[in-house]
Design an enzyme around this catalytic site. Structure first.
Site, PDB file in Angstrom:
ATOM      1  N   SER A 185      43.095  93.885  21.414  1.00 16.58           N
ATOM      2  CA  SER A 185      41.875  94.709  21.494  1.00 16.58           C
ATOM      3  C   SER A 185      40.699  93.797  21.183  1.00 16.58           C
ATOM      4  CB  SER A 185      41.962  95.819  20.439  1.00 16.58           C
ATOM      5  OG  SER A 185      40.703  96.456  20.264  1.00 16.58           O
ATOM      6  N   TYR A 196      43.950  99.062  11.966  1.00 15.55           N
ATOM      7  CA  TYR A 196      43.929  98.716  13.401  1.00 15.55           C
ATOM      8  C   TYR A 196      43.419  97.285  13.580  1.00 15.55           C
ATOM      9  CZ  TYR A 196      43.202  99.514  18.447  1.00 15.55           C
ATOM     10  OH  TYR A 196      43.234  99.453  19.821  1.00 15.55           O
TER      11      TYR A 196
HETATM   12  P1  NAD Z   1      47.648 105.795  24.827  1.00 13.14           P
HETATM   13  O1  NAD Z   1      47.562 106.581  23.581  1.00 13.14           O
HETATM   14  O2  NAD Z   1      47.374 106.479  26.123  1.00 13.14           O
HETATM   15  O3  NAD Z   1      49.057 105.059  24.929  1.00 13.14           O
HETATM   16  C1  NAD Z   1      49.775 104.622  23.809  1.00 13.14           C
HETATM   17  C2  NAD Z   1      51.226 104.420  24.180  1.00 13.14           C
HETATM   18  O4  NAD Z   1      51.937 103.929  23.035  1.00 13.14           O
HETATM   19  C3  NAD Z   1      51.920 105.707  24.633  1.00 13.14           C
HETATM   20  O5  NAD Z   1      52.653 105.463  25.799  1.00 13.14           O
HETATM   21  C4  NAD Z   1      52.867 106.037  23.492  1.00 13.14           C
HETATM   22  O6  NAD Z   1      54.078 106.653  23.940  1.00 13.14           O
HETATM   23  C5  NAD Z   1      53.145 104.665  22.904  1.00 13.14           C
HETATM   24  N1  NAD Z   1      53.521 104.751  21.487  1.00 13.14           N
HETATM   25  C6  NAD Z   1      52.735 105.168  20.458  1.00 13.14           C
HETATM   26  N2  NAD Z   1      53.441 105.167  19.307  1.00 13.14           N
HETATM   27  C7  NAD Z   1      54.687 104.736  19.608  1.00 13.14           C
HETATM   28  C8  NAD Z   1      55.860 104.528  18.840  1.00 13.14           C
HETATM   29  N3  NAD Z   1      55.922 104.759  17.514  1.00 13.14           N
HETATM   30  N4  NAD Z   1      56.966 104.093  19.478  1.00 13.14           N
HETATM   31  C9  NAD Z   1      56.940 103.870  20.804  1.00 13.14           C
HETATM   32  N5  NAD Z   1      55.858 104.038  21.578  1.00 13.14           N
HETATM   33  C10 NAD Z   1      54.733 104.468  20.991  1.00 13.14           C
HETATM   34  O7  NAD Z   1      46.576 104.624  24.612  1.00 13.14           O
HETATM   35  P2  NAD Z   1      46.209 103.319  25.477  1.00 13.14           P
HETATM   36  O8  NAD Z   1      44.731 103.169  25.414  1.00 13.14           O
HETATM   37  O9  NAD Z   1      46.886 103.284  26.784  1.00 13.14           O
HETATM   38  O10 NAD Z   1      46.805 102.190  24.507  1.00 13.14           O
HETATM   39  C11 NAD Z   1      47.569 101.110  24.942  1.00 13.14           C
HETATM   40  C12 NAD Z   1      47.217  99.883  24.101  1.00 13.14           C
HETATM   41  O11 NAD Z   1      45.887  99.475  24.386  1.00 13.14           O
HETATM   42  C13 NAD Z   1      47.275 100.102  22.578  1.00 13.14           C
HETATM   43  O12 NAD Z   1      47.905  99.010  21.961  1.00 13.14           O
HETATM   44  C14 NAD Z   1      45.808 100.161  22.187  1.00 13.14           C
HETATM   45  O13 NAD Z   1      45.602  99.765  20.861  1.00 13.14           O
HETATM   46  C15 NAD Z   1      45.218  99.186  23.174  1.00 13.14           C
HETATM   47  N6  NAD Z   1      43.770  99.326  23.367  1.00 13.14           N
HETATM   48  C16 NAD Z   1      43.234 100.446  23.929  1.00 13.14           C
HETATM   49  C17 NAD Z   1      41.855 100.523  24.082  1.00 13.14           C
HETATM   50  C18 NAD Z   1      41.200 101.738  24.698  1.00 13.14           C
HETATM   51  O14 NAD Z   1      39.952 101.832  24.627  1.00 13.14           O
HETATM   52  N7  NAD Z   1      41.916 102.643  25.328  1.00 13.14           N
HETATM   53  C19 NAD Z   1      41.040  99.476  23.670  1.00 13.14           C
HETATM   54  C20 NAD Z   1      41.625  98.354  23.102  1.00 13.14           C
HETATM   55  C21 NAD Z   1      42.995  98.286  22.967  1.00 13.14           C
END
Ligand code: NAD
Length: 267
Positions: free
Chosen positions: A143, A156
């Site tokens: 991130s 985080y």
């Molecule tokens: P999201 O909430 O849509 O997806 C998260 C995924 O993680 C889901 O598929 C969920 O099933 C899985 N997950 C959560 N807890 C789990 C566990 N205990 N065991 C197994 N699987 C688990 O969110 P996203 O935005 O798609 O996030 C994906 C990645 O991107 C994350 O690591 C997040 O930190 C990172 N990220 C997102 C953003 C944003 O703005 N969306 C920005 C920076 C980083």
């Protein structure tokens, strides 16, 4: 065009959001996809179907709660029996915001377990096989919060900075494996800024509430604080970068943390 025919990719948290978008790009390039995440049967099946329709020769759902190391072992054994992963995308992640003084200890433990320790366990299981085959790609979805901090995000930010550091160590340890013809082993982080997925919804909803319930105004206000482009990323844009990192041409791109953040970390 990157050709991933004959390659197997494990994408954690690929039932939705950024993980599904990355899996879709890898599927369209011909990779077999080990789909994973916390999901009911219907959601898991829908993700598998989406990836098959995108062009994956084979996609299968694997369960496993990444906060539990025993379940990670089970996941890696099951995926290994199906076909060892040539590409691992550690994407699954969780987020909870609160000031440091009010952050529950259980929230710290949960975020560190899923966002950092899980990647360690998965890389430990996957990297030796990649080295023996001369090709491997680990893409860790960190991130902007792996590069800079924001208040109210202690666990985080700690986990994502840790993930960037962990990735650099692995990149160094595996840098000399394989060669240009096999593609080598690379370990990189992608560092998204605000990206349109479910994980940002609580923050969007809280900001929208401050703006009289106007969701678009809430998003615009969040973007105006930190993301100079003033645009959200679409998950498919993270997917496109992940696919590029898998190409043989990227064999010397390792140990990096690439921001996709509209200029956030350039400030
Ligand atoms: P999201 O909430 O849509 O997806 C998260 C995924 O993680 C889901 O598929 C969920 O099933 C899985 N997950 C959560 N807890 C789990 C566990 N205990 N065991 C197994 N699987 C688990 O969110 P996203 O935005 O798609 O996030 C994906 C990645 O991107 C994350 O690591 C997040 O930190 C990172 N990220 C997102 C953003 C944003 O703005 N969306 C920005 C920076 C980083």
């Amino acid at each position: 065009m990157t050709d991933l025919n004959g390659k197997t990719a494990l994408v954690t948290g690929s039932v939705q959001g950024i993980g599904l978008a990355i899996a879709r790009e890898l599927a369209a390039a011909g990779a077999r996809i080990a789909v994973h995440g916390i999901a009911d049967a219907e959601t898991a099946e829908a993700a598998v179907r989406t990836l098959q329709q995108a062009g994956s020769p084979e996609a299968r759902f694997f369960a496993g709660d990444l906060s539990n190391p025993a379940e990670i072992d089970g996941l890696m054994e099951a995926v290994g029996a199906w076909g060892e992963a040539d590409i691992v995308v550690n994407n699954a992640g969780i987020q909870k915001t609160a000031p440091l003084a009010e952050m529950p200890g259980e929230t710290w433990d949960a975020i560190l377990a899923v966002n950092l320790s899980a990647a360690f366990h998965i890389m430990q299981a996957a990297l030796p096989g990649m080295a023996s085959r001369g090709y491997g790609r680990v893409i860790n979805i960190a991130s902007v919060h792996g590069l800079v901090a924001s208040k109210d995000k202690a666990p985080y930010v700690a986990a994502k900075f840790g993930l960037v550091g962990l990735s650099r160590v692995a990149a160094l340890e595996y840098a000399s494996q394989g060669d240009r013809s096999t593609g080598g082993i690379t370990v990189n982080c992608i560092c998204p800024g605000w990206t349109e997925t479910a994980i940002i919804e609580p923050q969007v909803a809280a900001r929208a509430a401050q703006m009289g319930g106007d969701r678009a105004a809430g998003i615009a206000d969040l973007l105006s604080e930190k993301q100079p482009s003033q645009r959200l990323s679409d998950p498919s844009e993270i997917g496109a970068l992940a696919l590029w990192l898998c190409a043989p041409v990227a064999h010397n791109v390792t140990g990096t943390a690439i921001p996709v953040d509209g200029g956030w970390t350039a400030q």
